[in-house]
Scaffold this active site. Structure first.
Site, PDB file in Angstrom:
ATOM      1  CB  CYS A  24      18.543 -50.258  -1.621  1.00 39.82           C
ATOM      2  SG  CYS A  24      19.279 -48.904  -2.546  1.00 39.82           S
ATOM      3  CB  CYS A  84      17.524 -46.922  -0.538  1.00 38.71           C
ATOM      4  SG  CYS A  84      17.323 -47.469  -2.234  1.00 38.71           S
TER       5      CYS A  84
END
Length: 122
Positions: free
Chosen positions: A47, A50
């Protein structure tokens, strides 16, 4: 506790920064949840948001020492019960809870200003 070393370009030296604990399994996470206010960061290695928000989350961890910070990799099979029970539909998701695990607030997406606002209420 996991410690990340950050190279300070301005000071040209290494310094240790207190960071988010990587949860290994459901039992460890539950133990942390019962010990005080906690922010749980549900994320994944693949991600982009993230990964980009991780350093800022580390800074928040140093600003709020009374709050436990934990990172949960949603792809970790040892944490799948926690991920399922938390109803995670997107990453990153930040959940703030108080003992014994009562959810106080939730932020979906890499909106760390909203996370800060929730931490200030705890």
């Amino acid at each position: 506790m996991f410690i990340r070393h950050v190279f300070s370009r301005s000071a040209r030296r290494f310094c240790s920064v207190s960071v988010v604990r990587e949860a290994a399994n459901d039992a460890e996470l539950e133990s942390l949840r019962k010990s005080g206010p906690m922010l749980t960061n549900f994320s994944a290695a693949w991600c982009g948001p993230c990964v980009r928000s991780a350093p800022e989350l580390d800074k928040l961890a140093t600003e709020f020492p009374a709050v436990h910070f934990a990172r949960v990799d949603i792809d970790n099979t040892d944490l799948e019960q926690t991920v399922a029970a938390s109803g995670i539909r997107a990453v990153p998701t930040y959940i703030i809870s108080k003992p014994p695990g009562e959810e106080v607030g939730r932020v979906q997406g890499a909106d760390l200003q909203a996370v800060r606002a929730l931490l200030e209420k705890v």
